[in-house]
Design an enzyme around this catalytic site. Structure first.
Site, PDB file in Angstrom:
ATOM      1  N   GLY A 147     -11.283  -6.158   4.744  1.00  0.00           N
ATOM      2  CA  GLY A 147     -12.025  -5.550   5.435  1.00  0.00           C
ATOM      3  C   GLY A 147     -11.143  -3.781   4.334  1.00  0.00           C
ATOM      4  CB  ILE A 148      -9.025  -2.299   3.071  1.00  0.00           C
ATOM      5  CG1 ILE A 148      -8.088  -2.690   4.186  1.00  0.00           C
ATOM      6  CG2 ILE A 148      -8.690  -1.164   2.565  1.00  0.00           C
ATOM      7  CD1 ILE A 148      -6.252  -2.250   4.097  1.00  0.00           C
ATOM      8  CB  VAL A 226      -3.668   1.320   0.945  1.00  0.00           C
ATOM      9  CG1 VAL A 226      -4.026   2.736   0.343  1.00  0.00           C
ATOM     10  CG2 VAL A 226      -5.006   0.522   0.054  1.00  0.00           C
ATOM     11  NE  ARG A 228       2.177  -5.603   4.697  1.00  0.00           N
ATOM     12  CZ  ARG A 228       1.761  -5.374   5.630  1.00  0.00           C
ATOM     13  NH1 ARG A 228       0.239  -4.177   5.640  1.00  0.00           N
ATOM     14  NH2 ARG A 228       1.600  -5.412   7.140  1.00  0.00           N
ATOM     15  CG  ASP A 252       0.198   5.059   3.174  1.00  0.00           C
ATOM     16  OD1 ASP A 252       1.251   5.186   3.533  1.00  0.00           O
ATOM     17  OD2 ASP A 252       0.093   3.718   4.210  1.00  0.00           O
ATOM     18  CD  GLU A 257       6.596   0.255   3.171  1.00  0.00           C
ATOM     19  OE1 GLU A 257       6.022  -0.086   4.154  1.00  0.00           O
ATOM     20  OE2 GLU A 257       5.982   0.525   2.758  1.00  0.00           O
ATOM     21  CG  HIS A 276       3.654   1.262   5.767  1.00  0.00           C
ATOM     22  ND1 HIS A 276       4.198   0.389   5.078  1.00  0.00           N
ATOM     23  CD2 HIS A 276       2.325   1.147   6.022  1.00  0.00           C
ATOM     24  CE1 HIS A 276       3.516  -0.750   5.807  1.00  0.00           C
ATOM     25  NE2 HIS A 276       2.057  -0.235   5.965  1.00  0.00           N
ATOM     26  CB  ALA A 278      -2.893   4.353   5.460  1.00  0.00           C
TER      27      ALA A 278
END
Length: 315
Positions: A147-148, A226, A228, A252, A257, A276, A278
């Site tokens: 989808g992104i 954006v 992982r 992002d 992390e 992170h 976004a």
């Protein structure tokens, strides 16, 4: 619906946080939201962690036939999903639900890095120079086709880029000039001016962008991640930025992390790191409520679920 059999509809529990927005969405879609009990058939899990607790809930309530997870990425639940493969449950995620804000953030990072904004934002004196590039007409590679990627291609259309999508299958993606399979990643990167990483993190994709892939990029290329952090080899990325061969990075997500305060990515040349964010809570709550509503309706009516997880592929 997809799959051999439809899950048995019945009461739905929303755990561990039954936000009224989520309850309203489920109820409006025809679901009966009730406290967890032996009668529960559907479960909406609202925490991004707590895999052990979710495992216990499922073990204690074997009649649950459908589980909705809260995020697009399900790598935090990978072990849990592996343990429950073959148990007959339908699993769904929020993949695709948050695509718009994440794609928007990816575009913002790319524009910022192309225009050298990380360096300029840190400046304490007027430093006029001729650095900075345009996105218009650029050769773009998008790693991932979910989808992104679809939303990002729509955002990129006004810039008249030539986009190549790299994915598991070579099926075309609307808005992309071409689609190639993952085994041709290095070939696709050879002409890329901007690379967007938007793929799912699985054992097969961990470290997908490593030293070899970064070396395949033309000098000055920009990397945006954006998805992982684990998709990109951090040490290789730091080295590529430090050498000046990589033109910049917009991140992002990172590995590790949260990114430690003294990590070299914070001061790497032309590197912009956002924590992170976004898709912030203000963005995700209504979007996740929409996904809950759609899947509760599918659960009640026996129709197709949105974001069904392929347990073999891991996302």
């Amino acid at each position: 619906m997809t799959g051999p059999t439809a899950p048995e509809a019945g009461p739905i529990a929303i755990l561990p946080d039954a936000d009224p927005v989520f309850v309203d969405a489920a109820s409006a879609a025809g679901g009966r939201v009730e406290p967890l009990s032996s009668a529960t058939r559907g479960l909406v899990w609202t925490s991004s962690d707590g895999g052990d607790r979710l495992d216990s809930v499922l073990s204690e309530h074997p009649a649950i036939s459908w589980v909705q997870l809260p995020w697009a990425g399900v790598d935090a639940f990978a072990d849990l999903l592996h343990r429950h493969r073959g148990d007959g449950r339908v699993w769904t995620s929020a993949k695709g639900a948050f695509a718009q804000p994440v794609a928007e953030h990816a575009l913002a990072l790319a524009l910022a890095v192309l225009r050298e904004l990380p360096r300029r934002a840190r400046a304490t004196a007027w430093e006029a120079d001729e650095r900075g590039r345009t996105l218009y007409g650029a050769e773009v590679v998008i790693v991932g086709a979910g989808g992104i990627a679809v939303e990002l291609l729509q955002l990129l259309a006004p810039f008249r880029v030539r986009a190549t999508v790299v994915r598991r299958a070579d099926a075309p993606v609307p808005g992309a000039a071409r689609t190639v399979t993952t085994d041709r990643l290095a070939e696709a990167l050879g002409a890329a001016e901007v690379v967007f990483v938007v793929a799912a993190l699985t054992p097969a994709t961990r470290g997908l962008i490593g030293a070899g892939e970064l070396a395949a990029l033309p000098p000055g290329a920009v990397l945006v991640n954006v998805a992982r952090g684990g998709l990109v080899d951090t040490d290789a990325l730091v080295a590529a930025l430090g050498s000046g061969r990589l033109g910049g990075a917009g991140l992002d997500v990172t590995d590790p992390e949260p990114l430690p305060a003294e990590h070299p990515l914070w001061t790497a040349p032309n590197c912009l790191v956002t924590p992170h964010v976004a898709d912030t809570e203000a963005m995700t709550v209504p979007l996740f409520a929409r996904r809950i509503g759609a899947n509760v309706a599918a659960f009640v009516d026996g129709t197709t679920f949105d974001g069904r997880i392929d347990l073999d592929a891991g996302y």
